[in-house]
Design a protein around this motif. Structure first.
Motif, PDB file in Angstrom:
ATOM      1  N   MET A 185       0.878  -1.155   0.141  1.00 26.49           N
ATOM      2  CA  MET A 185       0.101   0.018  -0.157  1.00 26.49           C
ATOM      3  C   MET A 185       0.943   1.349  -0.091  1.00 26.49           C
ATOM      4  N   ALA A 186       2.052   1.127   0.604  1.00 24.95           N
ATOM      5  CA  ALA A 186       2.948   2.473   0.750  1.00 24.95           C
ATOM      6  C   ALA A 186       3.289   2.692  -0.732  1.00 24.95           C
ATOM      7  N   PHE A 187       3.436   2.132  -1.559  1.00 29.01           N
ATOM      8  CA  PHE A 187       3.971   2.230  -2.954  1.00 29.01           C
ATOM      9  C   PHE A 187       2.757   2.190  -3.852  1.00 29.01           C
ATOM     10  N   SER A 188       1.364   2.175  -3.477  1.00 31.91           N
ATOM     11  CA  SER A 188       0.411   2.199  -4.251  1.00 31.91           C
ATOM     12  C   SER A 188      -0.117   3.698  -4.324  1.00 31.91           C
ATOM     13  N   SER A 189      -0.710   4.014  -5.424  1.00 28.95           N
ATOM     14  CA  SER A 189      -1.372   5.348  -5.697  1.00 28.95           C
ATOM     15  C   SER A 189      -2.347   5.526  -4.664  1.00 28.95           C
ATOM     16  N   MET A 190      -2.931   4.249  -4.011  1.00 35.06           N
ATOM     17  CA  MET A 190      -4.181   4.523  -3.219  1.00 35.06           C
ATOM     18  C   MET A 190      -3.570   5.159  -1.711  1.00 35.06           C
ATOM     19  N   SER A 191      -2.295   5.056  -1.467  1.00 33.76           N
ATOM     20  CA  SER A 191      -1.882   5.507  -0.252  1.00 33.76           C
ATOM     21  C   SER A 191      -2.127   6.652   0.360  1.00 33.76           C
ATOM     22  N   ILE A 192      -2.544   7.759  -0.679  1.00 32.99           N
ATOM     23  CA  ILE A 192      -3.038   8.929  -0.314  1.00 32.99           C
ATOM     24  C   ILE A 192      -4.408   8.853   0.373  1.00 32.99           C
ATOM     25  N   MET A 193      -5.209   7.985  -0.070  1.00 37.65           N
ATOM     26  CA  MET A 193      -6.855   7.971   0.448  1.00 37.65           C
ATOM     27  C   MET A 193      -6.393   6.936   2.006  1.00 37.65           C
ATOM     28  N   THR A 194      -5.741   6.001   1.762  1.00 38.00           N
ATOM     29  CA  THR A 194      -5.611   5.130   2.925  1.00 38.00           C
ATOM     30  C   THR A 194      -4.190   4.876   3.454  1.00 38.00           C
ATOM     31  N   PRO A 195      -3.816   5.348   4.681  1.00 37.36           N
ATOM     32  CA  PRO A 195      -2.417   5.304   5.071  1.00 37.36           C
ATOM     33  C   PRO A 195      -2.094   3.921   5.197  1.00 37.36           C
ATOM     34  N   PRO A 196      -0.914   3.480   4.779  1.00 35.44           N
ATOM     35  CA  PRO A 196      -0.270   2.068   5.016  1.00 35.44           C
ATOM     36  C   PRO A 196      -0.558   1.686   6.612  1.00 35.44           C
ATOM     37  N   PHE A 222      -2.655  -1.935  11.020  1.00 30.61           N
ATOM     38  CA  PHE A 222      -3.028  -2.355  12.319  1.00 30.61           C
ATOM     39  C   PHE A 222      -4.427  -2.787  11.962  1.00 30.61           C
ATOM     40  N   VAL A 223      -5.247  -2.809  11.021  1.00 31.10           N
ATOM     41  CA  VAL A 223      -6.232  -3.400  10.783  1.00 31.10           C
ATOM     42  C   VAL A 223      -6.002  -5.001  10.478  1.00 31.10           C
ATOM     43  N   GLY A 224      -5.126  -5.195   9.917  1.00 29.86           N
ATOM     44  CA  GLY A 224      -4.418  -6.591   9.622  1.00 29.86           C
ATOM     45  C   GLY A 224      -3.806  -7.314  10.779  1.00 29.86           C
ATOM     46  N   VAL A 225      -3.376  -6.503  11.691  1.00 31.47           N
ATOM     47  CA  VAL A 225      -3.039  -6.970  12.897  1.00 31.47           C
ATOM     48  C   VAL A 225      -4.272  -7.445  14.018  1.00 31.47           C
ATOM     49  N   LEU A 226      -4.982  -6.793  14.025  1.00 31.23           N
ATOM     50  CA  LEU A 226      -6.476  -6.640  14.673  1.00 31.23           C
ATOM     51  C   LEU A 226      -7.150  -7.779  14.111  1.00 31.23           C
ATOM     52  N   ILE A 227      -6.988  -8.140  13.078  1.00 34.18           N
ATOM     53  CA  ILE A 227      -7.804  -9.356  12.393  1.00 34.18           C
ATOM     54  C   ILE A 227      -6.867 -10.899  12.596  1.00 34.18           C
ATOM     55  N   GLY A 278      -8.938 -11.600   1.798  1.00 32.06           N
ATOM     56  CA  GLY A 278      -8.836 -12.379   3.031  1.00 32.06           C
ATOM     57  C   GLY A 278      -8.136 -13.598   2.738  1.00 32.06           C
ATOM     58  N   ALA A 279      -8.446 -14.324   1.905  1.00 32.82           N
ATOM     59  CA  ALA A 279      -7.895 -15.759   1.559  1.00 32.82           C
ATOM     60  C   ALA A 279      -6.287 -15.480   1.184  1.00 32.82           C
ATOM     61  N   VAL A 280      -5.937 -14.557   0.733  1.00 30.45           N
ATOM     62  CA  VAL A 280      -4.583 -14.333   0.279  1.00 30.45           C
ATOM     63  C   VAL A 280      -3.756 -13.929   1.604  1.00 30.45           C
ATOM     64  N   TYR A 281      -4.550 -12.943   2.504  1.00 30.93           N
ATOM     65  CA  TYR A 281      -3.883 -12.578   3.597  1.00 30.93           C
ATOM     66  C   TYR A 281      -3.660 -13.653   4.448  1.00 30.93           C
ATOM     67  N   GLY A 282      -4.786 -14.586   4.582  1.00 35.43           N
ATOM     68  CA  GLY A 282      -4.584 -15.760   5.400  1.00 35.43           C
ATOM     69  C   GLY A 282      -3.674 -16.802   4.969  1.00 35.43           C
ATOM     70  N   PHE A 283      -3.404 -17.054   3.865  1.00 35.12           N
ATOM     71  CA  PHE A 283      -2.316 -17.920   3.061  1.00 35.12           C
ATOM     72  C   PHE A 283      -0.888 -17.397   3.588  1.00 35.12           C
ATOM     73  N   VAL A 284      -0.695 -15.993   3.372  1.00 41.45           N
ATOM     74  CA  VAL A 284       0.254 -15.508   3.682  1.00 41.45           C
ATOM     75  C   VAL A 284       0.914 -15.670   4.932  1.00 41.45           C
ATOM     76  N   SER A 285      -0.231 -15.206   5.931  1.00 41.45           N
ATOM     77  CA  SER A 285      -0.034 -15.450   7.417  1.00 41.45           C
ATOM     78  C   SER A 285       0.356 -16.798   7.870  1.00 41.45           C
ATOM     79  N   ALA A 286      -0.375 -17.808   7.206  1.00 43.48           N
ATOM     80  CA  ALA A 286      -0.195 -19.188   7.554  1.00 43.48           C
ATOM     81  C   ALA A 286       1.124 -19.837   6.926  1.00 43.48           C
ATOM     82  N   ALA A 287       1.532 -19.078   5.961  1.00 40.23           N
ATOM     83  CA  ALA A 287       2.839 -19.603   5.412  1.00 40.23           C
ATOM     84  C   ALA A 287       4.085 -18.980   6.319  1.00 40.23           C
ATOM     85  N   ALA A 288       3.628 -17.831   6.779  1.00 39.06           N
ATOM     86  CA  ALA A 288       4.688 -17.040   7.737  1.00 39.06           C
ATOM     87  C   ALA A 288       4.777 -17.816   8.977  1.00 39.06           C
ATOM     88  N   PHE A 289       3.723 -18.296   9.474  1.00 35.87           N
ATOM     89  CA  PHE A 289       3.411 -19.216  10.627  1.00 35.87           C
ATOM     90  C   PHE A 289       4.277 -20.275  10.490  1.00 35.87           C
TER      91      PHE A 289
END
Length: 128
Positions: A5-16, A21-26, A99-110
């Motif tokens: 998100m930091a390198f995305s053009s959307m980073s202006i609207m949504t801070p990385p 923090f939302v990722g950690v809270l989920i 969400g599936a991609v985030y879960g896969f990456v989190s599980a792989a890191a785990f």
């Protein structure tokens, strides 16, 4: 995702940092309340491997982000409650794939962090 998100053009609207923090809270409650007990259960029966954990992480990630999105996008204050529910459901369905991609990456890191291999250790017999 915060780094992407930091390198995305959307980073202006949504801070990385918000994405982080939302990722950690989920991720943290899902890992502690569901993934960790299931990993311990798989280990007890000798079936703990990275494939099962990544499949589990994919399903849990999709479910967790879908439920979070459904809750955060439903506005019962709207006059047309059926439309509000429809909008929330559509948003939740669109969030299943990320969400599936985030879960896969989190599980792989785990699995990498916990040293879980692809091959299961085998069934434990309980004999000393």
């Amino acid at each position: 995702m915060a780094l992407l998100m930091a390198f995305s053009s959307m980073s202006i609207m949504t801070p990385p940092i918000l994405i982080f923090f939302v990722g950690v809270l989920i991720t943290a409650p899902t890992t502690c309340l569901v993934a960790m007990p299931l990993a311990l259960l798989f280990r007890r029966f000798g079936r703990l491997n990275a494939i099962y954990m990544c499949l589990l992480g994919t399903a849990l990630g999709a479910l967790a982000l879908g439920l979070y999105t459904l809750d955060s996008t439903y506005y019962p204050q709207m006059n047309d409650k059926a439309f509000a529910l429809w909008v929330a459901r559509q948003a939740a369905l669109k969030s299943l794939m990320p969400g599936a991609v985030y879960g896969f990456v989190s599980a792989a890191a785990f699995c990498v962090g916990a040293g879980i291999t692809v091959r299961p250790s085998g069934r434990r017999t309980g004999a000393a």
